[in-house]
Design an enzyme around this catalytic site. Structure first.
Site, short mmCIF file in Angstrom:
data_model
loop_
_atom_site.label_atom_id
_atom_site.label_comp_id
_atom_site.label_asym_id
_atom_site.label_seq_id
_atom_site.Cartn_x
_atom_site.Cartn_y
_atom_site.Cartn_z
N LYS A 8 0.82 -1.20 0.00
CA LYS A 8 0.00 0.00 0.00
C LYS A 8 0.86 1.26 0.00
O LYS A 8 0.34 2.36 -0.12
CB LYS A 8 -0.96 -0.01 1.20
CG LYS A 8 -0.30 -0.06 2.56
CD LYS A 8 -1.34 -0.07 3.68
CE LYS A 8 -0.68 -0.32 5.03
NZ LYS A 8 -1.58 -0.37 6.16
N SER A 67 11.04 -1.49 8.23
CA SER A 67 12.44 -1.80 7.94
C SER A 67 13.21 -0.53 7.66
O SER A 67 14.33 -0.33 8.13
CB SER A 67 12.57 -2.67 6.68
OG SER A 67 11.73 -3.76 6.69
N GLN A 109 16.91 1.99 12.87
CA GLN A 109 18.13 2.78 13.07
C GLN A 109 19.31 1.85 13.36
O GLN A 109 20.35 1.93 12.75
CB GLN A 109 17.93 3.74 14.25
CG GLN A 109 16.89 4.81 14.00
CD GLN A 109 16.74 5.76 15.19
OE1 GLN A 109 17.46 5.69 16.17
NE2 GLN A 109 15.78 6.65 15.09
N GLU A 141 24.21 -3.15 21.66
CA GLU A 141 22.82 -2.84 22.03
C GLU A 141 22.38 -3.74 23.17
O GLU A 141 23.10 -4.68 23.55
CB GLU A 141 21.90 -2.98 20.81
CG GLU A 141 22.10 -1.88 19.77
CD GLU A 141 21.04 -1.88 18.69
OE1 GLU A 141 19.85 -2.10 19.00
OE2 GLU A 141 21.39 -1.68 17.52
N HIS A 187 10.16 -0.19 23.27
CA HIS A 187 11.54 0.33 23.24
C HIS A 187 11.66 1.34 24.38
O HIS A 187 10.80 2.20 24.54
CB HIS A 187 11.81 1.01 21.89
CG HIS A 187 13.28 1.21 21.64
ND1 HIS A 187 14.02 2.13 22.34
CD2 HIS A 187 14.14 0.60 20.79
CE1 HIS A 187 15.28 2.07 21.91
NE2 HIS A 187 15.38 1.15 20.97
N ARG A 199 15.41 -5.19 26.71
CA ARG A 199 14.51 -4.04 26.63
C ARG A 199 13.34 -4.12 27.60
O ARG A 199 12.90 -3.11 28.13
CB ARG A 199 13.98 -3.89 25.20
CG ARG A 199 15.05 -3.38 24.30
CD ARG A 199 14.54 -3.05 22.92
NE ARG A 199 15.73 -2.70 22.15
CZ ARG A 199 15.81 -2.72 20.84
NH1 ARG A 199 14.76 -3.07 20.12
NH2 ARG A 199 16.92 -2.38 20.23
N HIS A 247 7.19 -0.95 20.10
CA HIS A 247 8.24 -0.97 19.07
C HIS A 247 8.18 -2.19 18.18
O HIS A 247 8.38 -2.09 16.97
CB HIS A 247 9.59 -0.92 19.80
CG HIS A 247 10.78 -0.83 18.91
ND1 HIS A 247 10.99 0.23 18.06
CD2 HIS A 247 11.85 -1.66 18.75
CE1 HIS A 247 12.13 0.04 17.40
NE2 HIS A 247 12.66 -1.10 17.79
N ARG A 277 12.58 -9.67 22.08
CA ARG A 277 13.51 -9.77 20.95
C ARG A 277 14.86 -9.19 21.31
O ARG A 277 14.94 -8.06 21.82
CB ARG A 277 12.92 -9.02 19.75
CG ARG A 277 13.83 -8.97 18.55
CD ARG A 277 13.15 -8.22 17.44
NE ARG A 277 12.88 -6.85 17.81
CZ ARG A 277 13.64 -5.82 17.49
NH1 ARG A 277 14.73 -5.99 16.75
NH2 ARG A 277 13.32 -4.60 17.86
C1 SIN Z 1 17.35 0.65 17.95
O1 SIN Z 1 18.11 1.17 17.15
O2 SIN Z 1 17.39 0.88 19.15
C2 SIN Z 1 16.29 -0.28 17.44
C3 SIN Z 1 16.90 -1.46 16.84
C4 SIN Z 1 16.00 -2.65 16.99
O3 SIN Z 1 14.82 -2.48 17.26
O4 SIN Z 1 16.48 -3.76 16.91
#
Ligand code: SIN
Length: 521
Positions: free
Chosen positions: A39, A47, A51, A118, A238, A285, A346, A381
């Site tokens: 759409k 995607s 970031q 991360e 997030h 997270r 998120h 995740r």
């Molecule tokens: C982030 O850059 O914090 C998000 C990356 C992700 O959701 O894996």
């Protein structure tokens, strides 16, 4: 000789394009068609907004076993270990394939891939391009899709429902019913195989890092066709979206900013994550989001603070240029002062139940990427595993689709009618606001039995009122979306009610006693 395959891919983010390209490669330029329907263009996908990057083992001191263990730990006992192993083992191969296709990732002074850290990762392993990795992947894959002779792309079709055939051998999916978002024309698009790659459902919540199109359409279509879902209770929040109540949309501050040294602060300026988890600001997270939620609730604070000043202005500007621009546009300077942040919806960790090849419970139907519940993520995740999943599982799905049985000749497209689009009624807009602002706040970071029950009943009422609006003749895009949003919201709520214990992103305060080892009280 088997006849050429006719495949429809719904959605044009990384998972959809990675699948289409792999299948096209396997077809070796031979016959077969892959129609990508969406759409909106891929620039509006989840995607594209990513970031952080792609979690992948590229450092010889790291190993796929460590990546597996981190994924299983964050997934809190709810991952499918075979899928986890399959996906993490292929991280490096995927990165090299992307490099071959022309992707540019950040490197260190010696030309080695630079990996960011991360949450939940025991080491730095997130391959990235500044703070716009998703956009880089979309750029590369899209340019390849354009070169392919088997793949066609139509960016103005909203998929409404799956076409399901029934025969002596059982039920199977043989296409999708679409609506042209400009003309309102409804078409039955037939295919041997349909692949759903429709992305997430963050719009179920008021505050989400997801783009506007993340309305859970693939999950809702699968539900209407009776296809099984899994792990829907696990919605990842997030920890750090920028707090900006006056702005439309919610802007993400990548976890890589904390990976580079930023820390969370309470309203009084003290360190928020101290003593709460051994990984502190880089805990999984769900742990960090819940800790922030606790501080905000106890203190009645609309946000907490993220102090990125310790990263240094030059490094921040080099590694996070988009975030810096955005902050500046709001009069904030993360190099000089802490910035206000809050958690936001998120990622949907569950989705349409699939195996490690993307196969769903309905013959002829595959699901990939965020709309799929492959078992990779379990109850939460691991950061940046989603782009990896969107690259790896399509490889297996493409091989599986190519080998799949051709049931019967595929009829051509069939125009089945036309809707005259209307604008949204006040009721439609009010129902969506009620869903996001009232109902789903009870199905957020912290849940309880009474709130979940109330939300379940109220969502039933919204569903009923949505049907009434439909019967009144309204045909607005907002109503199409609302229909999907309510169904997905109900699935999240239902599975949250049914979850017997707290794990990962699902936290029911009335089950607290079952989780003595949980580090955040
Ligand atoms: C982030 O850059 O914090 C998000 C990356 C992700 O959701 O894996």
């Amino acid at each position: 000789m088997t006849r050429p395959l006719n495949v429809i891919v719904v959605g044009s983010g990384v998972a959809g394009m990675a699948f289409a390209l792999r299948l096209s490669d396997l077809m070796k330029g031979g016959e077969g068609t892959i129609r990508m329907l969406s759409k909106a263009p891929p620039e509006m996908s989840n995607s594209h907004a990513a970031q952080g990057g792609v979690a992948a083992v590229t450092d010889p001191a790291d190993s796929w076993e460590k990546h597996r263990d981190d994924t299983l730990e964050v997934g809190a006992g709810r991952c499918d270990p075979e899928v986890v192993e399959r996906v993490v083992k292929e991280g490096s191969a995927c990165i090299h394939e992307l490099l071959r296709r022309g992707a540019r990732f950040d490197t260190d002074g010696q030309g080695r891939l630079d990996a960011a850290r991360e949450g939940g990762h025991s080491t730095a392993r997130v391959v990235h391009r500044g703070d716009r990795t998703g956009a880089e992947l979309v750029r590369v894959l899209r340019s390849q899709v354009k070169l392919s002779t088997n793949i066609t792309v139509t960016e103005s079709l909203l998929a409404l429902d799956l076409l399901v055939a029934d025969g002596p051998g059982g039920r199977w999916c043989n296409g999708v019913r679409t609506i042209d978002i400009h003309s309102g024309e409804i078409t039955l698009q037939h295919a041997d195989v349909v692949v759903l790659a429709t992305g997430g459902a963050g719009q179920v919540y008021r505050h989400t890092t997801n783009p506007e199109g993340a309305t859970g359409s693939g999950v809702a279509m699968a539900m209407r066709a009776g296809v099984a879902l899994r792990d829907m209770a696990f919605v990842q929040f997030h920890p750090t979206a920028l707090y900006a109540p006056e702005r439309k949309g919610t802007f993400l501050i990548s976890e890589a900013v904390r990976g580079a040294g930023a820390v969370l602060l309470r309203p009084d300026g003290s360190r928020l994550m101290d003593g709460l988890h051994p990984m502190a600001d880089l805990a999984p997270r769900n742990v960090v989001a819940r800790a922030i939620h606790a501080v905000m609730s106890e203190q009645g604070a609309p946000h907490v603070w993220l102090d990125a000043t310790r990263i240094g202005k030059a490094r921040f500007a080099r590694e996070f240029p988009m975030i810096l621009d955005h902050c500046w546009s709001m009069g904030l300077d993360p190099g000089r002062e802490p910035i206000p942040v809050m958690p936001a919806a998120h990622y949907l960790c569950g989705g349409i139940r699939t195996d490690g090849e993307g196969r769903t419970g309905l013959d002829g139907l595959y699901a990939l990427g965020e709309c799929a519940g492959s078992g990779l993520h379990g109850a939460d995740r691991l950061a940046s595993n989603s782009l990896l999943e969107a690259l790896v599982i399509p490889r297996y799905a493409a091989a599986s689709v190519l080998a799949s049985e051709r049931r019967e000749p595929v009829p051509g497209n069939e125009v089945s009618g036309r809707y005259m689009f209307t604008g949204p009624s006040r009721t439609t807009l009010a129902l969506r606001a009620e869903l996001q602002d009232r109902m789903m706040t009870s199905v957020g970071i912290v849940r309880d039995d009474a709130g979940l029950r109330l939300a379940w009943d109220a969502l039933g009422t919204i569903l009923h009122r949505t049907d009434v609006v439909w019967s009144s003749g309204e045909r607005s895009m907002e109503l199409f979306e609302l229909r999907d949003l309510v169904m997905v919201a109900r699935a999240i709520c239902e599975q949250a009610i049914e979850e017997p214990r707290n794990a990962g992103a699902h936290w029911n305060a009335d089950r607290r006693e079952r989780r003595a080892s949980e580090p955040v009280a």
